[in-house]
Write an enzyme that holds these catalytic residues in place. Structure first.
Site, PDB file in Angstrom:
ATOM      1  N   ASP A 170      13.326   3.590  12.537  1.00  0.00           N
ATOM      2  CA  ASP A 170      14.001   4.014  11.647  1.00  0.00           C
ATOM      3  C   ASP A 170      14.344   5.595  12.124  1.00  0.00           C
ATOM      4  OD1 ASP A 170      15.459   5.646   9.538  1.00  0.00           O
ATOM      5  OD2 ASP A 170      14.533   4.276   7.911  1.00  0.00           O
ATOM      6  N   ARG A 209      34.677 -10.939   7.052  1.00  0.00           N
ATOM      7  CA  ARG A 209      33.075 -10.699   6.666  1.00  0.00           C
ATOM      8  C   ARG A 209      32.451 -10.680   8.018  1.00  0.00           C
ATOM      9  NH1 ARG A 209      31.663 -15.358   3.965  1.00  0.00           N
ATOM     10  NH2 ARG A 209      30.766 -16.127   5.910  1.00  0.00           N
ATOM     11  N   TYR A 254      10.377   5.517   4.450  1.00  0.00           N
ATOM     12  CA  TYR A 254      11.455   5.687   3.311  1.00  0.00           C
ATOM     13  C   TYR A 254      10.912   4.680   2.225  1.00  0.00           C
ATOM     14  CZ  TYR A 254      15.326   4.850   0.119  1.00  0.00           C
ATOM     15  OH  TYR A 254      16.162   4.699  -0.858  1.00  0.00           O
ATOM     16  N   LYS A 309      23.499   9.197   5.821  1.00  0.00           N
ATOM     17  CA  LYS A 309      22.840  10.418   5.717  1.00  0.00           C
ATOM     18  C   LYS A 309      23.671  11.278   6.761  1.00  0.00           C
ATOM     19  CE  LYS A 309      19.976   8.388   3.043  1.00  0.00           C
ATOM     20  NZ  LYS A 309      20.192   8.674   1.751  1.00  0.00           N
TER      21      LYS A 309
HETATM   22  N1  PLP Z   1      15.793   5.075   5.796  1.00  0.00           N
HETATM   23  C1  PLP Z   1      15.648   6.189   5.405  1.00  0.00           C
HETATM   24  C2  PLP Z   1      14.942   7.339   6.203  1.00  0.00           C
HETATM   25  C3  PLP Z   1      16.293   6.751   4.223  1.00  0.00           C
HETATM   26  O1  PLP Z   1      16.073   8.044   3.893  1.00  0.00           O
HETATM   27  C4  PLP Z   1      16.931   5.863   3.470  1.00  0.00           C
HETATM   28  C5  PLP Z   1      17.651   6.360   2.293  1.00  0.00           C
HETATM   29  O2  PLP Z   1      17.406   7.471   1.723  1.00  0.00           O
HETATM   30  C6  PLP Z   1      17.078   4.509   3.917  1.00  0.00           C
HETATM   31  C7  PLP Z   1      16.729   4.208   4.939  1.00  0.00           C
HETATM   32  C8  PLP Z   1      18.132   3.836   2.992  1.00  0.00           C
HETATM   33  O3  PLP Z   1      19.337   3.887   3.370  1.00  0.00           O
HETATM   34  P1  PLP Z   1      20.525   3.567   2.183  1.00  0.00           P
HETATM   35  O4  PLP Z   1      20.422   4.457   0.892  1.00  0.00           O
HETATM   36  O5  PLP Z   1      21.877   3.798   2.931  1.00  0.00           O
HETATM   37  O6  PLP Z   1      20.387   2.244   1.692  1.00  0.00           O
END
Ligand code: PLP
Length: 385
Positions: free
Chosen positions: A179, A53, A106, A204
């Site tokens: 991010d 873990r 997001y 992504k």
């Molecule tokens: N940050 C961005 C810019 C995203 O587009 C996404 C998901 O679409 C996330 C975070 C969250 O990622 P996850 O879907 O892997 O949890």
């Protein structure tokens, strides 16, 4: 690679840092599935591994590749999703801490911050972080512990000045987390611009094949906050599985080739769609008319990313009708994969979204750009019949 410092990131990623399995001499690293490890007779764990873990060798190998790509002196940590990685940054704070976050980001993370993180006592303030004066006014010296920005921001692709935001955060005694999912290390390395933490939904473009859910954080300083983030992952149990880590490592080998092709495809599409009679506006930081273009040109390299959005003439129904009429593009959520995806974002994000109802988000894959344009052109015409 013994002489890793002399090779480019593209070369190092292609060979996953050139690791050779010491036992078999395999050029592809093995997948370590064990959840537990033998303790030495003197009670120590000389291999450095105790239990699955908190840590895993396959996970570590992939983390090292991402740390290299992001130029992260303190290394990287993989999580079971992008949301889990983002959560860890906030869970490492204390109840009562004030955080300032991008208003356009997001949507699921914004919702989680405004509904769930606040239940745990965080004070969350949203601000248009592409406006540094507004950001400066929002941070509270001594009280704000984390500034969270997303650039380019999903799905409007606004650009925040990373160096400027870092200076504002640091002057207030806060950290800056970015991010950088949409930019990816192909276009931007936020830690070199002053950010403290960079986060990716590795689901992504880092993985790129729409077959792994993963998240990653990489850090500039190996400090008390980063130690707390590690504790959150180990205690919360949000580590990525070894099979997923292996697949992600495999995806990273072609990251540079995919990112270059996808960014070129996106730029071509943005330009051609800007002249399309059924498109009222194209949101893409590579276009000179985009409000963040000059900043993006300074802050990003190798182009402007693989994501764009279009506003369709005829409003919401024409946008939904266009998405309904595509044949090659796939009508699906997510982004960054080799297959091109189109999505009507306002339907997903619901009330309170900053996303206009006539907007379609386009994630450009690696298909023939001519086919991608033709499919959209025909779908736009079909929706207007
Ligand atoms: N940050 C961005 C810019 C995203 O587009 C996404 C998901 O679409 C996330 C975070 C969250 O990622 P996850 O879907 O892997 O949890």
């Amino acid at each position: 690679m013994a002489d890793a410092a002399s090779w480019s990131k593209k070369s190092l990623a292609a060979q996953a840092l050139g690791r050779i399995d010491p036992i078999t001499k395999a050029v592809v690293p093995p997948i370590h599935l064990a959840t537990t490890y033998i303790r030495d007779p003197d009670n120590a764990y000389s291999s450095g591994f105790v239990y699955g873990r908190p840590d895993n060798a396959t996970v570590r190998q992939t983390e090292e590749v991402i740390a290299m790509l992001e130029e992260a002196p303190a290394g990287a940590l993989l999580f079971s999703s992008g949301m889990a990685a983002a959560n860890a940054c906030f869970a490492a704070l204390s109840p009562g801490d004030h955080v300032v976050v991008s208003a356009v980001m997001y949507w699921a993370l914004r919702n989680w911050l405004l509904t769930e993180a606040t239940r745990w006592g965080l004070r969350v303030e949203t601000v248009e972080t592409d406006d540094l004066d507004a950001l400066k006014a929002a941070v509270r010296p001594g009280e704000t512990k984390l500034v969270w920005i997303e650039t380019p921001s999903n799905p409007l692709w606004t650009i925040t000045d990373i160096a400027g935001a870092a200076a504002i955060a640091h002057a207030a005694g806060a950290r800056l987390a970015v991010d950088s999912t949409a930019a990816s290390p192909f276009h931007t390395r936020p830690l070199t611009l002053g950010a403290d933490i960079v986060m990716h939904a590795a689901t992504k473009i880092l993985n790129g094949h729409s077959d792994v859910v993963a998240g990653v954080l990489a850090a500039r300083a190996d400090d008390a906050y980063w130690a707390q983030v590690k504790k959150v992952r180990a205690g919360g149990g949000a580590i990525i599985g070894p099979l997923e880590a292996y697949l992600l490592n495999r995806g990273l080998k072609t990251f540079y080739v995919r990112a270059a092709a996808q960014a070129k495809g996106a730029a071509d599409l943005a330009e051609r769609l800007s002249a399309h009679p059924r498109v009222t506006r194209v949101l893409y930081p590579g276009l000179p008319q985009h409000p963040g273009h000059d900043l993006a040109a300074r802050q990003m390299e190798n182009g402007f990313g693989t994501m764009l959005s279009v506003q369709v003439s005829g409003g919401e129904s024409a946008a939904i009708g266009t998405a309904a009429a595509v044949r090659l593009w796939k009508r699906a959520t997510s982004l960054g994969g080799v297959e091109s995806l189109v999505e009507h974002r306002a339907s997903v994000e619901g009330p309170g979204t900053p996303c206009p109802p006539d907007l379609l988000r386009l994630s450009t894959g690696i298909e023939d750009p001519e086919d991608l344009y033709r499919d959209l052109d025909e779908a736009l015409s079909a929706a207007h019949r």
